[in-house]
Scaffold this motif. Structure first.
Motif, PDB file in Angstrom:
ATOM      1  N   ALA A  32     -14.644 -31.353  -6.844  1.00 14.77           N
ATOM      2  CA  ALA A  32     -13.190 -30.825  -5.931  1.00 14.77           C
ATOM      3  C   ALA A  32     -13.528 -29.645  -4.994  1.00 14.77           C
ATOM      4  CB  ALA A  32     -12.220 -30.885  -6.673  1.00 14.77           C
ATOM      5  N   ALA A  33     -14.032 -28.586  -5.542  1.00 17.94           N
ATOM      6  CA  ALA A  33     -14.580 -27.444  -5.158  1.00 17.94           C
ATOM      7  C   ALA A  33     -15.338 -27.801  -3.862  1.00 17.94           C
ATOM      8  CB  ALA A  33     -15.039 -26.288  -5.911  1.00 17.94           C
ATOM      9  N   GLY A  34     -16.560 -28.601  -4.161  1.00 20.20           N
ATOM     10  CA  GLY A  34     -17.499 -28.719  -3.187  1.00 20.20           C
ATOM     11  C   GLY A  34     -16.798 -29.621  -1.992  1.00 20.20           C
ATOM     12  N   PHE A  35     -16.052 -30.657  -2.416  1.00 20.97           N
ATOM     13  CA  PHE A  35     -15.315 -31.549  -1.262  1.00 20.97           C
ATOM     14  C   PHE A  35     -14.478 -30.314  -0.296  1.00 20.97           C
ATOM     15  CE2 PHE A  35     -11.907 -34.277   0.088  1.00 20.97           C
ATOM     16  CZ  PHE A  35     -12.395 -35.181   0.808  1.00 20.97           C
ATOM     17  N   ALA A  36     -13.759 -29.559  -1.041  1.00 24.89           N
ATOM     18  CA  ALA A  36     -12.615 -28.612  -0.357  1.00 24.89           C
ATOM     19  C   ALA A  36     -13.298 -27.676   0.513  1.00 24.89           C
ATOM     20  CB  ALA A  36     -11.882 -27.562  -1.245  1.00 24.89           C
ATOM     21  N   GLY A  37     -14.695 -27.290   0.296  1.00 25.12           N
ATOM     22  CA  GLY A  37     -15.467 -26.419   0.971  1.00 25.12           C
ATOM     23  C   GLY A  37     -16.039 -27.268   2.254  1.00 25.12           C
ATOM     24  N   LEU A  38     -16.265 -28.393   1.963  1.00 28.66           N
ATOM     25  CA  LEU A  38     -16.714 -29.539   3.205  1.00 28.66           C
ATOM     26  C   LEU A  38     -15.731 -29.522   4.026  1.00 28.66           C
ATOM     27  CD1 LEU A  38     -18.878 -31.164   4.438  1.00 28.66           C
ATOM     28  CD2 LEU A  38     -17.973 -32.962   2.896  1.00 28.66           C
ATOM     29  N   LEU A  39     -14.565 -29.865   3.457  1.00 30.45           N
ATOM     30  CA  LEU A  39     -13.209 -30.000   4.434  1.00 30.45           C
ATOM     31  C   LEU A  39     -13.126 -28.711   5.220  1.00 30.45           C
ATOM     32  CD1 LEU A  39     -10.776 -31.829   2.339  1.00 30.45           C
ATOM     33  CD2 LEU A  39     -11.872 -32.569   4.464  1.00 30.45           C
ATOM     34  N   ILE A  40     -12.995 -27.305   4.589  1.00 28.92           N
ATOM     35  CA  ILE A  40     -13.017 -26.160   5.512  1.00 28.92           C
ATOM     36  C   ILE A  40     -13.894 -25.898   6.653  1.00 28.92           C
ATOM     37  CG2 ILE A  40     -13.331 -23.903   5.105  1.00 28.92           C
ATOM     38  CD1 ILE A  40     -11.795 -23.947   2.454  1.00 28.92           C
ATOM     39  N   VAL A  41     -15.111 -26.504   6.318  1.00 28.07           N
ATOM     40  CA  VAL A  41     -16.219 -26.451   7.285  1.00 28.07           C
ATOM     41  C   VAL A  41     -15.901 -27.379   8.589  1.00 28.07           C
ATOM     42  CG1 VAL A  41     -18.633 -26.957   7.979  1.00 28.07           C
ATOM     43  CG2 VAL A  41     -18.077 -25.346   5.978  1.00 28.07           C
ATOM     44  N   ILE A  42     -15.576 -28.612   8.179  1.00 29.55           N
ATOM     45  CA  ILE A  42     -15.187 -29.705   9.264  1.00 29.55           C
ATOM     46  C   ILE A  42     -14.091 -29.220   9.957  1.00 29.55           C
ATOM     47  CG2 ILE A  42     -14.514 -31.901   9.646  1.00 29.55           C
ATOM     48  CD1 ILE A  42     -16.272 -32.821   7.135  1.00 29.55           C
ATOM     49  N   LEU A  43     -12.846 -28.904   9.166  1.00 32.95           N
ATOM     50  CA  LEU A  43     -12.012 -28.321   9.923  1.00 32.95           C
ATOM     51  C   LEU A  43     -11.894 -27.195  10.999  1.00 32.95           C
ATOM     52  CD1 LEU A  43      -9.235 -29.203   7.308  1.00 32.95           C
ATOM     53  CD2 LEU A  43      -9.790 -30.532   9.279  1.00 32.95           C
ATOM     54  N   ARG A  44     -12.859 -26.431  10.509  1.00 31.60           N
ATOM     55  CA  ARG A  44     -12.929 -25.049  11.595  1.00 31.60           C
ATOM     56  C   ARG A  44     -13.860 -25.352  12.803  1.00 31.60           C
ATOM     57  NH1 ARG A  44     -13.616 -19.728   7.604  1.00 31.60           N
ATOM     58  NH2 ARG A  44     -11.468 -19.930   6.836  1.00 31.60           N
ATOM     59  N   SER A  45     -14.420 -26.618  12.629  1.00 32.15           N
ATOM     60  CA  SER A  45     -15.145 -26.830  13.957  1.00 32.15           C
ATOM     61  C   SER A  45     -14.375 -26.933  15.134  1.00 32.15           C
ATOM     62  CB  SER A  45     -16.146 -28.097  13.643  1.00 32.15           C
ATOM     63  OG  SER A  45     -15.184 -29.271  13.684  1.00 32.15           O
ATOM     64  N   GLY A  46     -14.907 -26.558  16.459  1.00 32.98           N
ATOM     65  CA  GLY A  46     -14.125 -26.784  17.610  1.00 32.98           C
ATOM     66  C   GLY A  46     -13.690 -28.202  17.791  1.00 32.98           C
ATOM     67  N   GLU A  47     -14.396 -29.201  17.698  1.00 30.38           N
ATOM     68  CA  GLU A  47     -14.121 -30.552  18.040  1.00 30.38           C
ATOM     69  C   GLU A  47     -12.826 -30.857  17.277  1.00 30.38           C
ATOM     70  OE1 GLU A  47     -17.355 -29.797  16.990  1.00 30.38           O
ATOM     71  OE2 GLU A  47     -18.074 -29.444  18.834  1.00 30.38           O
ATOM     72  N   VAL A  48     -12.776 -30.703  15.892  1.00 31.16           N
ATOM     73  CA  VAL A  48     -11.740 -31.182  15.190  1.00 31.16           C
ATOM     74  C   VAL A  48     -10.482 -30.614  15.285  1.00 31.16           C
ATOM     75  CG1 VAL A  48     -10.862 -31.410  12.683  1.00 31.16           C
ATOM     76  CG2 VAL A  48     -13.425 -31.842  13.434  1.00 31.16           C
ATOM     77  N   ARG A  49     -10.806 -29.275  15.678  1.00 31.05           N
ATOM     78  CA  ARG A  49      -9.599 -28.373  15.973  1.00 31.05           C
ATOM     79  C   ARG A  49      -8.916 -28.808  17.392  1.00 31.05           C
ATOM     80  NH1 ARG A  49     -10.226 -22.183  15.703  1.00 31.05           N
ATOM     81  NH2 ARG A  49      -9.954 -22.832  13.405  1.00 31.05           N
ATOM     82  N   GLU A  50      -9.529 -28.980  18.250  1.00 30.92           N
ATOM     83  CA  GLU A  50      -9.075 -29.737  19.591  1.00 30.92           C
ATOM     84  C   GLU A  50      -8.471 -31.096  19.287  1.00 30.92           C
ATOM     85  OE1 GLU A  50      -8.443 -28.316  22.544  1.00 30.92           O
ATOM     86  OE2 GLU A  50      -9.282 -26.316  21.596  1.00 30.92           O
ATOM     87  N   LEU A  51      -8.858 -31.961  18.455  1.00 31.07           N
ATOM     88  CA  LEU A  51      -8.456 -33.320  18.232  1.00 31.07           C
ATOM     89  C   LEU A  51      -7.095 -32.945  17.579  1.00 31.07           C
ATOM     90  CD1 LEU A  51      -8.660 -36.129  18.275  1.00 31.07           C
ATOM     91  CD2 LEU A  51      -9.923 -35.890  15.900  1.00 31.07           C
ATOM     92  N   LEU A  52      -7.021 -32.210  16.437  1.00 27.80           N
ATOM     93  CA  LEU A  52      -5.858 -32.137  15.793  1.00 27.80           C
ATOM     94  C   LEU A  52      -4.655 -31.241  16.565  1.00 27.80           C
ATOM     95  CD1 LEU A  52      -7.117 -30.879  12.383  1.00 27.80           C
ATOM     96  CD2 LEU A  52      -6.204 -33.011  12.961  1.00 27.80           C
TER      97      LEU A  52
END
Length: 88
Positions: A58-78
Motif C-alpha cells: 500500500a505504501a508503494g502504491f501510494a508513492g506511485l500515485l503521488i508521482v503520477i498525480l504530480r506530473s504536469g499532464e495529469v494535473r492539467e487533465l484533473l
C-alpha cells in the motif's frame, strides 16, 4: 484436538503468552471454548506477516500515485475536468 491450531494463553494479568516451546499443550482457563491448543503451529505469525506485506504494498502504491498525480499532464487533465464540471 485439531492439529496446527496454536492458542496463546493469558497470564493472571490477562497478557497473552506464547505457546510452550517444548510442544506441550498450553493451559487454558476453565470453560474456555475452541480447539485444544498446541505449541507446534507452522503458520504462527502468518497474519502479522501478511499485514506487513500488504502495508508495504500500500505504501508503494501510494508513492506511485503521488508521482503520477504530480506530473504536469495529469494535473492539467484533473484541472480541466474540474473546470468543466464547475462551468455547467
Amino acid at each position: 484436538m485439531i492439529d496446527g491450531d496454536a492458542v496463546r494463553h493469558r497470564d493472571a494479568d490477562g497478557v497473552a503468552q506464547p505457546p510452550m516451546a517444548d510442544g506441550a499443550a498450553v493451559e487454558r482457563p476453565s470453560g474456555a471454548a475452541g480447539p485444544e491448543p498446541t505449541a507446534l503451529d507452522p503458520e504462527a505469525g502468518m497474519a502479522t506477516a501478511e499485514y506487513a506485506i500488504a502495508t508495504v504494498a500500500a505504501a508503494g502504491f501510494a508513492g506511485l500515485l503521488i508521482v503520477i498525480l504530480r506530473s504536469g499532464e495529469v494535473r492539467e487533465l484533473l484541472l480541466g475536468i474540474i473546470r468543466s464540471a464547475l462551468a455547467v
